[in-house]
Design an enzyme around this catalytic site. Structure first.
Site, PDB file in Angstrom:
ATOM      1  N   SER A 247       0.864  -1.180   0.000  1.00 16.42           N
ATOM      2  CA  SER A 247       0.000   0.000   0.000  1.00 16.42           C
ATOM      3  C   SER A 247       0.893   1.220   0.000  1.00 16.42           C
ATOM      4  CB  SER A 247      -0.889   0.011   1.247  1.00 16.42           C
ATOM      5  OG  SER A 247      -1.496   1.283   1.438  1.00 16.42           O
TER       6      SER A 247
ATOM      7  N   TYR B 276      -1.480  -0.541  10.549  1.00 14.21           N
ATOM      8  CA  TYR B 276      -1.692  -0.921   9.145  1.00 14.21           C
ATOM      9  C   TYR B 276      -0.508  -0.472   8.302  1.00 14.21           C
ATOM     10  CZ  TYR B 276      -3.722  -1.078   4.456  1.00 14.21           C
ATOM     11  OH  TYR B 276      -3.939  -1.327   3.127  1.00 14.21           O
TER      12      TYR B 276
END
Length: 266
Positions: free
Chosen positions: A142, A155
């Site tokens: 990501s 995350y």
């Protein structure tokens, strides 16, 4: 079995979203598939559609990669199925709330899936790829791997791990004919947002890419030989400059004495 020109791709998180689109695109590129996810009903429907539309052989493995026994079953497939030429590590979960507003048990579950499961699957696949002299791993990270301030820090940390592992494996496997690509998507139109606690309609539409475009761009990057693909990044030179700056740090990251600015009182 159908005639197999590209071997078999094992895709995790394949029942919907990014994983299902990778399955569609790779089947149309001539790969047979092993689809892994928790939802067997969705997997079966996808497998039936792809077999009908492409003629490829599609196997379904219903597994929760957060469960040690289920994860072990998928590891065994990667270790023993010599037809597998590609692993797409797509399964993962996210979070959008600040750390102090998050449930630590949910954070641990995220680390288990995003970090532990991905690592074990990678280590299950790589020895066979090396032995056979060919293989590819596509790790879905990501943009928060390099911009952790954007969302939840755990995350971001889990995706930074994915990027770091990928960069390390690229060096380690450079002479083994095994390719490892990291994909760093920005905001993508999937059910990630609702599950993570921020409905997609609350995300500015100008920063959200369709999952189809994201996967197609990522595969285009793979075809170009990119080690890191950021589908939204207009100029690849910007990533190259980032990487040059990172490499410039290397010679000075470890010395026998502290840097001069820390030697107080000399």
């Amino acid at each position: 079995m159908t005639e197999n020109s590209n071997g078999t791709a094992l895709i995790t998180g394949a029942s919907s979203g990014i994983g299902a689109i990778y399955a569609d695109r790779l089947a149309r590129r001539g790969y047979d598939l092993i689809l892994v996810a928790r939802n067997k009903e969705r997997l079966d429907a996808l497998a039936e559609r792809l077999t009908d539309e492409t003629g490829r052989a599609v196997e379904v493995v219903a597994a929760d990669l957060g469960n040690k026994d289920d994860l072990g079953r998928v590891e065994k497939v990667l270790r023993t199925d010599a037809s597998i030429t590609t692993l797409v590590n797509n399964a993962g979960i996210g979070a959008t709330a600040p750390l102090l507003a998050s449930d630590i048990d949910k954070m641990e579950e995220m680390i288990t899936l995003n970090v532990n499961a991905l690592t074990r699957l990678t280590y299950a696949a790589v020895p066979g790829f090396v032995k056979r002299g060919t293989g590819a791993i596509i790790n879905i990270a990501s943009i928060v791997a390099i911009a952790p301030e954007r969302l939840n820090g755990v995350y971001g940390g889990s995706k930074a791990f994915v990027l770091a592992l990928t960069l390390s494996l690229q060096k380690e496997l450079a002479d083994k004919n095994v390719r490892v690509q990291a994909v760093l998507p920005g905001a993508t139109a999937t059910d990630f947002w609702g599950i993570a606690g921020r409905p997609l309609e609350n995300v500015p539409s100008e920063i959200v890419m369709s999952a189809e475009d994201m996967v197609d761009a990522s595969l285009a990057g793979f075809d170009l030989g990119e080690k890191v693909t950021i589908p939204s990044l207009p100029e690849v030179a910007d990533w190259e400059a980032y990487e040059v700056a990172r490499q410039k740090l290397m010679p000075n990251l470890s010395h026998s004495v502290p840097a001069a600015r820390y030697r107080v009182g000399e």
